[in-house]
Design a protein around this motif. Structure first.
Motif, PDB file in Angstrom:
ATOM      1  N   GLU A  32      -4.071   9.220  17.818  1.00  0.00           N
ATOM      2  CA  GLU A  32      -3.302   8.868  16.586  1.00  0.00           C
ATOM      3  C   GLU A  32      -3.923   7.339  16.067  1.00  0.00           C
ATOM      4  O   GLU A  32      -3.288   7.162  14.999  1.00  0.00           O
ATOM      5  N   GLU A  44       0.538   9.205  -3.108  1.00  0.00           N
ATOM      6  CA  GLU A  44       1.482   7.925  -3.297  1.00  0.00           C
ATOM      7  C   GLU A  44       1.056   7.271  -4.504  1.00  0.00           C
ATOM      8  O   GLU A  44       1.523   6.419  -4.667  1.00  0.00           O
ATOM      9  N   LYS A  93       0.291   2.028   4.728  1.00  0.00           N
ATOM     10  CA  LYS A  93       0.949   3.215   5.361  1.00  0.00           C
ATOM     11  C   LYS A  93       0.428   4.512   4.527  1.00  0.00           C
ATOM     12  O   LYS A  93       0.408   5.446   5.568  1.00  0.00           O
ATOM     13  N   SER A  94       0.033   4.347   3.352  1.00  0.00           N
ATOM     14  CA  SER A  94      -0.640   5.510   2.856  1.00  0.00           C
ATOM     15  C   SER A  94      -2.011   6.105   3.596  1.00  0.00           C
ATOM     16  O   SER A  94      -2.239   6.940   3.457  1.00  0.00           O
ATOM     17  N   ARG A 123       0.967   3.228  14.247  1.00  0.00           N
ATOM     18  CA  ARG A 123       1.476   4.686  13.581  1.00  0.00           C
ATOM     19  C   ARG A 123       2.629   4.186  12.511  1.00  0.00           C
ATOM     20  O   ARG A 123       2.927   5.037  11.537  1.00  0.00           O
ATOM     21  N   ASN A 124       3.358   3.103  12.775  1.00  0.00           N
ATOM     22  CA  ASN A 124       4.458   2.608  12.127  1.00  0.00           C
ATOM     23  C   ASN A 124       3.863   1.972  10.891  1.00  0.00           C
ATOM     24  O   ASN A 124       4.494   1.217  10.327  1.00  0.00           O
ATOM     25  N   TYR A 127      -2.670   5.285   6.567  1.00  0.00           N
ATOM     26  CA  TYR A 127      -2.541   5.779   7.879  1.00  0.00           C
ATOM     27  C   TYR A 127      -2.317   7.324   7.605  1.00  0.00           C
ATOM     28  O   TYR A 127      -2.306   8.202   8.444  1.00  0.00           O
ATOM     29  N   ASP A 128      -1.364   7.795   6.853  1.00  0.00           N
ATOM     30  CA  ASP A 128      -0.806   8.948   6.471  1.00  0.00           C
ATOM     31  C   ASP A 128      -1.566   9.921   5.778  1.00  0.00           C
ATOM     32  O   ASP A 128      -1.393  11.196   5.480  1.00  0.00           O
ATOM     33  N   ASN A 129      -2.678   9.261   5.339  1.00  0.00           N
ATOM     34  CA  ASN A 129      -3.827   9.952   4.605  1.00  0.00           C
ATOM     35  C   ASN A 129      -3.110  10.429   3.361  1.00  0.00           C
ATOM     36  O   ASN A 129      -3.592  11.989   3.015  1.00  0.00           O
ATOM     37  N   ARG A 130      -2.469   9.792   2.614  1.00  0.00           N
ATOM     38  CA  ARG A 130      -1.757  10.293   1.370  1.00  0.00           C
ATOM     39  C   ARG A 130      -1.980   9.231   0.181  1.00  0.00           C
ATOM     40  O   ARG A 130      -1.043   8.897  -0.560  1.00  0.00           O
ATOM     41  N   GLY A 187       6.980   0.471   7.910  1.00  0.00           N
ATOM     42  CA  GLY A 187       7.125   1.837   8.094  1.00  0.00           C
ATOM     43  C   GLY A 187       8.052   2.378   8.903  1.00  0.00           C
ATOM     44  O   GLY A 187       8.951   1.771   9.348  1.00  0.00           O
ATOM     45  N   ARG A 204     -10.819   5.419   5.517  1.00  0.00           N
ATOM     46  CA  ARG A 204      -9.976   5.525   6.617  1.00  0.00           C
ATOM     47  C   ARG A 204     -10.779   6.054   7.749  1.00  0.00           C
ATOM     48  O   ARG A 204     -11.542   7.259   7.846  1.00  0.00           O
TER      49      ARG A 204
END
Length: 410
Positions: free
Chosen positions: A316, A244, A234-235, A375-376, A237-240, A20, A309
């Motif tokens: 964070e 995505e 990563k998706s 986070r990364n 974590y970003d709640n996407r 990320g 999630r």
């Protein structure tokens, strides 16, 4: 560290961090010395495993790595005649100092036992195929130093192993990387068709003056990343997940009652034939082996993103967290043709149209109660995830460094 374990070549235990975006950076430096004499070791290889970040020590054994994205890493030092040095570190905003003492490898080659084997060439090819993978990108990978790999086939234990006292050097012409894979440990259980391998790779960009080749490498890296396990995490974590292109569904495994009956009949028939000193017919074995020991129930309704999630208030921190199993479907890309061919070889001809139209599908389970994601995108406990299906099919051919980033426009 990178670990893969595959059962029947479609099951993988990942020890991978995500690639990320870096949100902050740090610096680490120090000195490398002999553990007994404390003499500095000049020109030792120092790197962060699974990244492109590495340097050589200077004449005084000193090194500095700058602009390192914050997070957890395997810090590796390699020096000829010494044991491979590994330390798990956390890079933060403040400078990190590491003074490493390396021990001599007095019996480095003594750990490798090679039995006389008339099929050694075939054993090496078997190892190479499983290690590099069978995807379109894997076919563009080449091991440059096969002489540095020791392959052993133990017929008594039905075990195929491979290791290297130095490193395995791989050219990936599909993604444009030269990979040096240190500390290789590979094992294949020939009876159960389960294999695992792990090690500590460092990535270096392949040199080229061709602009078209650079564009092809960048396009292939993007293709390797999108739809991958790192992209999925990563998706999360970003709640996407939806944005995505992911659909997540619940899967529940139950025991197949037909398998219990088939297994019992198989044992009874085998015992009876052994008493009559007769072999068991191969066609009968195949007939019973076609019965699966478990049935998988797929819930049609997609799970909402917050059901996989977990978060902590005023923090964070994010976890991948769910019950049982989940099926992850990536809708924006079709599977590699080689994967479809492998599936079709195990299916009837009537499945061709269906398989050809399917997106990328993987099955995921947790080996711990949850898996924390930084986070990364880096997994705090990378051994917490077990994958089957498409993600298990992808191996070295799709391997990207942790510090890979999608183009800024994306």
């Amino acid at each position: 560290m990178l670990i893969h374990i595959l059962r029947k070549y479609l099951l993988t235990l990942y020890c991978l961090a995500i690639y990320g975006v870096a949100f902050s950076q740090g610096t680490l430096g120090g000195q490398v010395r002999d553990s007994l004499t404390h003499e500095p070791l000049a020109y030792a290889s120092v790197f962060l495993a699974n990244t492109t970040r590495g340097v050589s020590t200077d004449a005084n054994g000193r090194f500095v790595l700058t602009d390192v994205p914050t997070g957890h890493y395997d810090f590796i030092i390699s020096y000829l005649g010494y044991k491979l040095y590994r330390q798990t570190i956390t890079v933060a905003n403040s400078p990190l100092v590491i003074n490493a003492f390396l021990a001599k490898a007095t019996n480095q080659l003594g750990e490798v036992v090679v039995h006389p084997n008339p099929n050694r060439a075939a054993d090496y090819r078997h190892f190479e195929q499983l290690f590099l993978g069978a995807t379109s990108f894997s076919r563009q990978c080449r091991i440059r130093n096969p002489e540095a790999i020791f392959v052993d086939n133990d017929p008594d234990k039905k075990l195929l192993t491979a290791s290297s006292p130095t490193f395995v050097e791989i050219d990936n012409q599909a993604l444009g990387y030269c990979i040096r894979y240190y500390g290789l440990r590979f094992q294949l259980d020939l009876q159960g068709q389960v294999f695992s391998f792990y090690g500590y790779p460092i990535f270096e960009q392949l040199a080229t003056t061709s602009a078209s080749k650079r564009r092809r490498w960048e396009a292939n890296r993007r293709k390797a990343y999108l739809g991958s396990l790192p992209h999925f995490l990563k998706s999360v974590y970003d709640n996407r997940l939806t944005e995505e292109g992911y659909v997540v569904q619940k899967v529940q495994h139950i025991q197949n009652p037909k398998w219990q009956r088939a297994d019992s009949l198989l044992r009874v028939q085998r015992a009876a034939l052994q008493q009559q000193h007769r072999g068991f017919p191969d066609d009968s074995v195949r007939q019973w082996q076609q019965v699966s020991p478990r049935l998988s129930l797929l819930y049609r309704r997609p799970l909402p993103p917050d059901s996989v999630r977990g978060t902590q208030p005023n923090s964070e921190k994010v976890w991948l967290r769910f019950q049982n199993f989940i099926q992850v479907t990536y809708l924006r890309e079709r599977p590699d043709r080689a994967y479809l061919d492998a599936i079709l070889r195990q299916s009837s001809g009537a499945s061709i149209a269906i398989a050809g139209a399917q997106p990328e599908v993987s099955l995921v389970s947790l080996l711990d109660k949850d898996a924390e994601i930084e986070r990364n995108g880096h997994l705090i406990n990378p051994l917490a995830i077990l994958s089957e299906g498409y993600w298990a099919f992808e191996k070295v051919g799709e391997l990207l460094p942790f510090d890979y980033r999608l183009p800024a426009t994306e």
